[in-house]
Motif scaffolding. Structure first.
Motif, mmCIF file in Angstrom:
data_model
loop_
_atom_site.group_PDB
_atom_site.id
_atom_site.type_symbol
_atom_site.label_atom_id
_atom_site.label_comp_id
_atom_site.label_asym_id
_atom_site.label_seq_id
_atom_site.Cartn_x
_atom_site.Cartn_y
_atom_site.Cartn_z
ATOM 1 N N THR A 48 -20.402 -26.909 -17.054
ATOM 2 C CA THR A 48 -21.088 -27.331 -15.841
ATOM 3 C C THR A 48 -21.809 -28.642 -16.118
ATOM 4 O OG1 THR A 48 -21.419 -25.019 -15.234
ATOM 5 C CG2 THR A 48 -22.770 -26.650 -14.098
ATOM 6 N N ASN A 239 -22.435 -27.209 -7.327
ATOM 7 C CA ASN A 239 -22.228 -25.779 -7.130
ATOM 8 C C ASN A 239 -23.552 -25.201 -6.646
ATOM 9 O OD1 ASN A 239 -21.689 -23.094 -7.173
ATOM 10 N ND2 ASN A 239 -21.051 -22.997 -9.310
ATOM 11 N N LYS A 273 -19.164 -16.078 -12.043
ATOM 12 C CA LYS A 273 -18.747 -17.362 -12.610
ATOM 13 C C LYS A 273 -18.927 -17.310 -14.120
ATOM 14 C CE LYS A 273 -19.203 -22.371 -12.000
ATOM 15 N NZ LYS A 273 -17.786 -22.518 -11.613
ATOM 16 N N THR A 275 -18.820 -19.766 -17.537
ATOM 17 C CA THR A 275 -18.819 -21.136 -18.030
ATOM 18 C C THR A 275 -19.069 -21.130 -19.538
ATOM 19 O OG1 THR A 275 -21.187 -21.363 -17.529
ATOM 20 C CG2 THR A 275 -19.632 -22.105 -15.845
#
Length: 327
Positions: A48, A239, A273, A275
Motif C-alpha cells: 500500500t 483506498n 484485504k 497486503t
C-alpha cells in the motif's frame, strides 16, 4: 542466453519491456538485461503506497513512482545504480531466487566486489544490503529483477521511503542508511557507468550471451503497454475503505503480512484485504472473495485458506500461519 541492451531511463518503458518479453515475445532462451532509471521508487505488487512512500517528498523532487508486477518491498534507485532483469523459460511455478542471485553474485565477485547472498532475496557486502530482488511468473516463464546500488542518492532514498514499524522492530532497523550501502565503497575510482559496463562484460563472459535487438515496431508497442500496465496514477489510487480489524506481523523469511477485515452482525466477513512485502503470484482478489460471506470461525476459515494457498502459494508462508494471523 541473449543480452538485450536497454537505453531507456524510463522505468515504465523498462517494466513494459519485461512484460512484453514474458507475455508476447516469449523467447526460447533466457534473456538478460541491465538498465537504469531516473530517480524512481518501485512499489511491490501487494503493498500500500501510503504505508511505504513519502508522497510529499516524492512529488516535490519529481521522483517517479511505479508499482511492479512482482511482490516484495519498495525500492529506490536512480542513475547512480542499475537494475538487472533475468527472464527464464520455466515450467516450475515456484518463486526461487537462488540461480539468479548466484549469477549476479558471481559477476560482482569477478569485478572485485565480494558480494554474498543473504536472507530470502538480498545480496550483501560486509553485512550491508547492496541489492534486493523480486520475481513474478507467467505461463512458462520466470522473471527475476533486482536493484544494484553503486552511487545512488541515499539521502533521497531515506526520505522517499518509509520503514514499516513492524519490520523495523523485528529487524532492529533504525534507518535506511543502517542497512544499505553503495558499491562505490568497493570501487571508489569507478563511475556508475563504469560499474554498469564492467558488470555487463562480466555477465556476458560468464553466460556467453549473444546480443539481441528489438525492432522499431516492438519499441513503439512498449509505449502502449507502459500506459496500460504501469500508469503512475494507479500507485496513488486511494483506498478509502475503513477496516475494523487489522492484524499485522513480520515473519522471518516471508516478510510483512497484514490482513484487514470487517465482520457483520452475524460474524461473517463483509470485506477483506491482504497486503505486505511477501512474494507470490496469488490473485488476492480471488483469495479475498473466497472468504467474503464466510463465518469468522477458525474451523470454517482454515480449509479455505489452505485451498487457496495450495493453488497459489505465498513464498514460505504456511496456511496455518495465515489462519493464525486472521484470528
Amino acid at each position: 542466453m541473449i543480452y538485450l541492451p536497454v537505453d531507456s531511463l524510463d522505468v515504465r518503458h523498462n517494466f513494459a519491456l519485461e512484460y512484453y518479453l514474458m507475455t508476447e515475445k516469449q523467447p526460447s532462451e533466457p534473456i538478460l538485461m541491465l538498465w537504469s532509471t531516473t530517480p524512481t521508487v518501485m512499489l511491490g505488487k501487494y503493498q500500500t503506497a501510503e504505508n511505504e512512500l513519502n508522497r510529499p517528498f516524492i512529488t516535490a523532487h519529481h521522483i517517479t513512482a511505479v508499482r511492479r508486477l512482482s511482490g516484495g518491498g519498495t525500492i529506490y534507485n536512480d542513475q547512480g545504480g542499475c537494475q538487472f532483469t533475468l527472464i527464464t523459460p520455466n515450467d516450475n511455478n515456484a518463486i526461487d531466487f537462488s540461480s539468479g542471485l548466484s549469477l549476479i553474485m558471481q559477476a560482482l565477485n569477478r569485478i572485485g566486489i565480494k558480494a554474498q547472498m543473504d536472507s530470502r532475496n538480498d545480496l550483501i557486502v560486509d553485512g550491508r544490503k547492496v541489492s534486493g530482488s523480486a520475481q513474478y511468473l507467467t505461463a512458462g516463464y520466470r522473471l527475476h529483477h533486482g536493484s544494484l546500488l553503486f552511487h545512488a542518492n541515499m539521502d533521497w532514498m531515506a526520505q522517499a521511503l518509509k520503514i514499516d514499524p513492524v519490520k523495523q522492530k523485528a529487524k532492529h532497523i533504525q534507518s535506511v542508511h543502517q542497512r544499505t550501502v553503495n558499491l562505490i565503497e568497493q570501487q571508489p575510482t569507478w563511475t556508475a557507468a563504469t560499474f554498469k559496463q564492467q558488470l555487463k562484460q562480466a555477465l556476458i563472459t560468464i553466460t556467453h550471451a549473444k546480443t539481441g535487438r528489438l525492432t522499431p515496431a516492438e519499441e513503439a508497442h512498449l509505449q502502449q503497454i507502459a500506459t496500460d500496465q504501469f500508469n503512475e496514477s494507479a500507485v496513488w489510487a486511494a483506498n478509502s475503505r475503513h477496516f475494523d480489524h487489522v492484524h499485522k506481523t513480520y515473519l522471518t523469511g516471508i516478510g510483512v503480512v497484514c490482513v484487514a477485515f470487517n465482520l457483520n452482525k452475524q460474524n461473517r466477513f463483509t470485506a477483506l484485504k491482504i497486503t505486505g512485502d511477501f512474494f507470490s503470484n496469488i490473485d488476492l482478489q480471488h483469495f479475498e472473495h473466497a472468504l467474503i460471506g464466510q463465518t469468522y470461525q477458525e474451523a470454517t476459515v482454515a480449509p479455505i485458506v489452505t485451498r487457496e494457498l495450495q493453488q497459489a502459494p505465498i513464498k514460505g508462508l504456511q496456511p496455518k500461519q495465515l489462519t493464525a494471523l486472521l484470528f
